[in-house]
Motif scaffolding. Structure first.
Motif, PDB file in Angstrom:
ATOM      1  N   PRO A   1       0.722  -1.392   0.010  1.00  0.00           N
ATOM      2  CA  PRO A   1       0.045   0.030   0.097  1.00  0.00           C
ATOM      3  C   PRO A   1       0.811   1.141   0.071  1.00  0.00           C
ATOM      4  CG  PRO A   1       0.016  -0.886   2.163  1.00  0.00           C
ATOM      5  CD  PRO A   1       0.807  -1.844   1.397  1.00  0.00           C
ATOM      6  N   ASP A   2       0.248   2.314  -0.248  1.00  0.00           N
ATOM      7  CA  ASP A   2       0.909   3.721  -0.347  1.00  0.00           C
ATOM      8  C   ASP A   2       1.256   4.162   1.164  1.00  0.00           C
ATOM      9  OD1 ASP A   2       0.908   4.231  -3.133  1.00  0.00           O
ATOM     10  OD2 ASP A   2      -0.987   4.433  -3.162  1.00  0.00           O
ATOM     11  N   ILE A   3      -0.179   3.779   1.784  1.00  0.00           N
ATOM     12  CA  ILE A   3      -0.186   4.027   3.540  1.00  0.00           C
ATOM     13  C   ILE A   3      -0.381   2.820   4.201  1.00  0.00           C
ATOM     14  CG2 ILE A   3      -1.297   5.577   5.246  1.00  0.00           C
ATOM     15  CD1 ILE A   3       0.214   7.409   3.272  1.00  0.00           C
ATOM     16  N   ALA A   4       0.323   2.825   5.370  1.00  0.00           N
ATOM     17  CA  ALA A   4      -0.187   1.794   6.489  1.00  0.00           C
ATOM     18  C   ALA A   4      -0.460   2.593   7.756  1.00  0.00           C
ATOM     19  CB  ALA A   4       0.966   0.631   6.731  1.00  0.00           C
ATOM     20  N   ILE A   5      -1.620   2.255   8.067  1.00  0.00           N
ATOM     21  CA  ILE A   5      -2.127   3.089   9.254  1.00  0.00           C
ATOM     22  C   ILE A   5      -2.097   2.047  10.444  1.00  0.00           C
ATOM     23  CG2 ILE A   5      -3.790   4.453  10.701  1.00  0.00           C
ATOM     24  CD1 ILE A   5      -4.764   5.166   7.950  1.00  0.00           C
TER      25      ILE A   5
END
Length: 215
Positions: free
Chosen positions: A51-55
């Motif tokens: 993913p572009d972002i991992a939260i």
């Protein structure tokens, strides 16, 4: 980059929080690729989906959020990492900076704050919750600067202090004299810019325990 083109993985061991955040992000147009409920599965879904972002939450089974970020950073993925937690303590912010987290949000932050964080992180910037003041962030960075001055031996002793080992126990574990331990303590206190009272170092270590145990 439009929201629809930003891919996200969410990791949280609280089902209600996980589902709620997923729905909020999808509602405003982001692409949520996958979710995970513990640190081990987080590594799997992030390395699989890129993913572009991992939260990520901090406190999770198997591996905490910081450990997950540290392991994934070693893989040199293009993913950027945002911590979302209830923890406001300075020690957690210092730890986030140490492992290279790109953003740090509080679970009380609004969806607008989350969107702003994602927007800044995608640009390559760092973003910390507005609940943290500039002075707070500067202080966290300053603690990292001080810790970087410690030698490997001093870091080892700091970890043992965080494990609540006495000076005698540290002598036995490291096979060194009490005088050597006290010399290391004195150097640590000086480098951390603490006063020399008996409890000061112990109090500092307890406040930054999460960070110290990760050294």
């Amino acid at each position: 980059m439009t929201k629809a083109n930003i891919s996200i993985v969410i990791v949280d061991d609280h089902p209600v929080m996980l589902k709620g955040l997923q729905q909020e992000l999808e509602h405003v147009g982001y692409q949520v690729l996958a979710t995970a409920t513990n640190g081990a599965s987080a590594i799997e879904v992030i390395t699989t989906n890129h993913p572009d972002i991992a939260i990520l939450d901090i406190e999770m089974p198997f591996l905490n959020g910081f450990e997950v970020v540290k392991r994934l950073k070693a893989l040199d993925l293009n993913t950027r990492y945002i911590i979302m937690s209830y923890h406001k303590e300075k020690g957690f912010i210092v730890q986030a900076k140490k492992v290279g987290v790109n953003g740090y949000l509080l679970k009380e932050d609004s969806i607008q704050d989350i969107e702003k964080c994602i927007e800044e992180v995608i640009k390559g910037n760092t973003f910390y919750s507005s609940s943290f003041t500039d002075d707070f962030e500067k202080t966290a960075s300053e603690e990292l600067r001080k810790i970087a001055l410690l030698t490997p031996s001093e870091r080892t002793i700091l970890r043992l202090i965080a494990q609540e080992r006495t000076s005698l126990e540290i002598c036995e574990v490291l096979s060194i004299s009490k005088r050597t331990v006290e010399k290391h303590r004195s150097n640590i206190i000086a480098k951390l810019e603490l006063d020399s009272s008996a409890k000061t170092l112990i109090n500092w270590v307890q406040f930054h325990k999460e960070l110290v145990l990760s050294l």
